[in-house]
Scaffold this motif. Structure first.
Motif, PDB file in Angstrom:
ATOM      1  N   LEU B   6       0.939  -1.289   0.000  1.00 64.76           N
ATOM      2  CA  LEU B   6      -0.002  -0.024   0.147  1.00 64.76           C
ATOM      3  C   LEU B   6       0.860   1.313   0.048  1.00 64.76           C
ATOM      4  O   LEU B   6       1.905   1.319   0.821  1.00 64.76           O
ATOM      5  CB  LEU B   6      -0.813  -0.342   1.354  1.00 64.76           C
ATOM      6  CG  LEU B   6      -2.019  -1.252   1.301  1.00 64.76           C
ATOM      7  CD1 LEU B   6      -2.601  -1.233   2.629  1.00 64.76           C
ATOM      8  CD2 LEU B   6      -2.916  -0.951   0.226  1.00 64.76           C
ATOM      9  N   HIS B   7       0.527   2.168  -1.085  1.00 64.77           N
ATOM     10  CA  HIS B   7       1.176   3.654  -0.879  1.00 64.77           C
ATOM     11  C   HIS B   7       0.351   4.644  -0.541  1.00 64.77           C
ATOM     12  O   HIS B   7      -0.706   4.344  -0.165  1.00 64.77           O
ATOM     13  CB  HIS B   7       1.446   3.840  -2.468  1.00 64.77           C
ATOM     14  CG  HIS B   7       2.260   2.864  -3.245  1.00 64.77           C
ATOM     15  ND1 HIS B   7       1.807   1.727  -3.835  1.00 64.77           N
ATOM     16  CD2 HIS B   7       3.506   3.021  -3.696  1.00 64.77           C
ATOM     17  CE1 HIS B   7       2.615   1.251  -4.398  1.00 64.77           C
ATOM     18  NE2 HIS B   7       3.721   1.654  -4.211  1.00 64.77           N
ATOM     19  N   LEU B   8       0.933   5.569  -0.242  1.00 65.96           N
ATOM     20  CA  LEU B   8       0.165   6.707   0.582  1.00 65.96           C
ATOM     21  C   LEU B   8      -1.183   6.874   0.186  1.00 65.96           C
ATOM     22  O   LEU B   8      -2.280   6.886   0.859  1.00 65.96           O
ATOM     23  CB  LEU B   8       0.990   8.029   0.362  1.00 65.96           C
ATOM     24  CG  LEU B   8       0.346   9.302   1.264  1.00 65.96           C
ATOM     25  CD1 LEU B   8       0.359   8.960   2.793  1.00 65.96           C
ATOM     26  CD2 LEU B   8       1.147  10.369   0.994  1.00 65.96           C
ATOM     27  N   LEU B   9      -1.352   7.253  -1.039  1.00 63.55           N
ATOM     28  CA  LEU B   9      -2.784   7.579  -1.588  1.00 63.55           C
ATOM     29  C   LEU B   9      -3.495   6.365  -1.739  1.00 63.55           C
ATOM     30  O   LEU B   9      -4.840   6.811  -2.021  1.00 63.55           O
ATOM     31  CB  LEU B   9      -2.502   8.171  -2.931  1.00 63.55           C
ATOM     32  CG  LEU B   9      -2.006   9.389  -3.084  1.00 63.55           C
ATOM     33  CD1 LEU B   9      -1.555  10.357  -4.438  1.00 63.55           C
ATOM     34  CD2 LEU B   9      -2.450  10.672  -2.138  1.00 63.55           C
ATOM     35  N   GLU B  10      -3.273   5.048  -1.248  1.00 62.08           N
ATOM     36  CA  GLU B  10      -4.227   4.098  -0.996  1.00 62.08           C
ATOM     37  C   GLU B  10      -4.542   3.607  -0.098  1.00 62.08           C
ATOM     38  O   GLU B  10      -5.400   2.685   0.319  1.00 62.08           O
ATOM     39  CB  GLU B  10      -3.426   2.898  -1.757  1.00 62.08           C
ATOM     40  CG  GLU B  10      -2.922   2.848  -3.251  1.00 62.08           C
ATOM     41  CD  GLU B  10      -2.078   1.823  -3.619  1.00 62.08           C
ATOM     42  OE1 GLU B  10      -2.244   1.493  -4.955  1.00 62.08           O
ATOM     43  OE2 GLU B  10      -1.215   1.399  -2.969  1.00 62.08           O
ATOM     44  N   ILE B  11      -4.439   4.765   0.923  1.00 59.37           N
ATOM     45  CA  ILE B  11      -4.706   4.462   2.453  1.00 59.37           C
ATOM     46  C   ILE B  11      -5.706   5.650   2.906  1.00 59.37           C
ATOM     47  O   ILE B  11      -5.285   6.827   2.426  1.00 59.37           O
ATOM     48  CB  ILE B  11      -3.426   4.351   3.413  1.00 59.37           C
ATOM     49  CG1 ILE B  11      -2.650   3.329   2.791  1.00 59.37           C
ATOM     50  CG2 ILE B  11      -4.074   4.405   4.790  1.00 59.37           C
ATOM     51  CD1 ILE B  11      -1.471   3.226   3.546  1.00 59.37           C
ATOM     52  N   VAL B  12      -6.829   5.396   3.394  1.00 57.97           N
ATOM     53  CA  VAL B  12      -7.679   6.491   3.802  1.00 57.97           C
ATOM     54  C   VAL B  12      -7.116   7.298   4.975  1.00 57.97           C
ATOM     55  O   VAL B  12      -6.337   6.812   5.678  1.00 57.97           O
ATOM     56  CB  VAL B  12      -9.089   6.026   4.603  1.00 57.97           C
ATOM     57  CG1 VAL B  12     -10.199   5.569   3.366  1.00 57.97           C
ATOM     58  CG2 VAL B  12      -8.885   4.914   5.401  1.00 57.97           C
TER      59      VAL B  12
END
Ligand SMILES: [Zn+2]
Lengths: 137, 188
Positions: B6-12
């Motif tokens: 998981l990358h930054l923008l894939e995490i709420v």
């Protein structure tokens, strides 16, 4: 023993035998003889057949990595010094899965299906955590 | 990379917020100033708390919750006009689409790539942007999808208003991919 500032287990009446065994260097799981199955995490009854008469059994401590993630940015500041570390779901030979850490190898060397064995890490005078490391026969 | 894969923008991103809606019996609406949205079907399913203990990491219980909701509403998934799916991570939404039967297992990525998920698109999905766009307000997070569905049905979605939505699908999950709830909402 140096100060340990990460969260620690808070055993309940149901889970205390697991943590006490871990502190003695043993991996024990709940076993139901009525339906011949192990379970983890500890529960008051057998989650499979609702039998109330479940026992604690020492286990092999062997398993395989079912899945894992390499953590670069920790949720809690107290884990900052550990990154990158591996959070894994290890499937034990007895058929249950545990959330744990894989230690004793580079995070990039961890892979799904990798054989592992339990390591008992005494983190305070009263607490031992069960982690896993690569196992080769 | 935060935690692989998981990358930054894939995490709420956690945020503060709340959501509310009024639920009533259909025959107790009285002189409600607004057209009602009907709950046509609901399904719930779950088996574990932490995903570590899930029977399968790739097949979620969404298939059971969605199956029950479709059956209760007596509709086919193809007849829904838009979907509002719980989206704490992209993989959550992809698994939901697959287990609802919109595409085959493992095809969720291709499915969304080949479609326009915007409010003007051929598969309107999370028309409010979803939690991945505006954040996750704790346990109120899942409710944002119900609220958006009601806004769409009642013509209050502003510049992202769908034309004439008749049936909508809302899905939420709780625990760690452990508990699944699907709703079918409609105007009649
Ligand atoms: Zn049993």
């Amino acid at each position: 023993m140096k100060h340990y500032d990460k969260p620690l287990p808070e055993p309940t009446a149901t889970s205390a035998p697991f943590w006490e065994a871990a502190h003695r260097g043993r991996l024990e799981l709940q076993y139901c003889s009525a339906c011949d199955s192990f379970q983890y995490y500890p529960r008051a009854i057998c989650a499979n057949c609702w039998n109330e008469d479940i026992q604690w059994k020492q286990c092999s401590g062997r398993g395989t990595v079912h899945s894992y993630s390499i953590c670069n940015i920790p949720t809690l500041p107290s884990f900052k010094g550990e990154v990158p570390y591996v959070v894994a779901a290890v499937e034990l030979a007895e058929g249950v899965r545990m959330t744990t850490n894989i230690i004793g190898c580079a995070p990039d060397d961890v892979h799904i299906g990798m054989p592992v064995e339990a390591v008992f890490e005494r983190v305070t005078q009263e607490h031992t955590l069960i982690k896993f490391r690569p196992h080769t026969d | 990379m935060i935690c692989s894969p998981l990358h930054l923008l894939e995490i709420v991103s956690p945020c503060t917020g709340g959501a509310a809606l009024v639920v009533s019996r259909a025959d107790a609406l009285g002189d409600c100033p607004q057209d009602p949205v009907y709950l046509l079907g609901a399904g719930e399913a779950g088996s574990h708390t932490s995903v570590t203990h899930a029977p399968s990491l790739t097949h979620s219980w969404v298939q059971h919750s969605a199956g029950r909701a479709f059956e209760m509403a007596a509709i086919d998934r193809k007849s829904v006009d838009f979907v509002q799916l719980y989206d704490c991570f992209p993989i959550t939404l992809l698994l939901t689409l697959e287990d609802m039967g919109f595409c085959a297992k493992g095809e969720g990525g291709h499915f969304v790539q080949e479609r326009d998920l915007s409010w003007q698109g051929d598969f309107p999905c999370n028309t409010n942007g979803g939690q991945l766009s505006f954040g996750q307000a704790g346990i109120a997070g899942g409710m944002c999808h119900v609220v958006e569905a009601i806004r769409q049905f009642t013509g209050r979605a502003g510049e992202r208003q769908l034309s004439d939505p008749g049936l909508g699908l809302v899905h939420g999950n709780g625990g760690i991919m452990g508990e699944q709830v699907t709703l079918v909402l409609g105007l009649e």
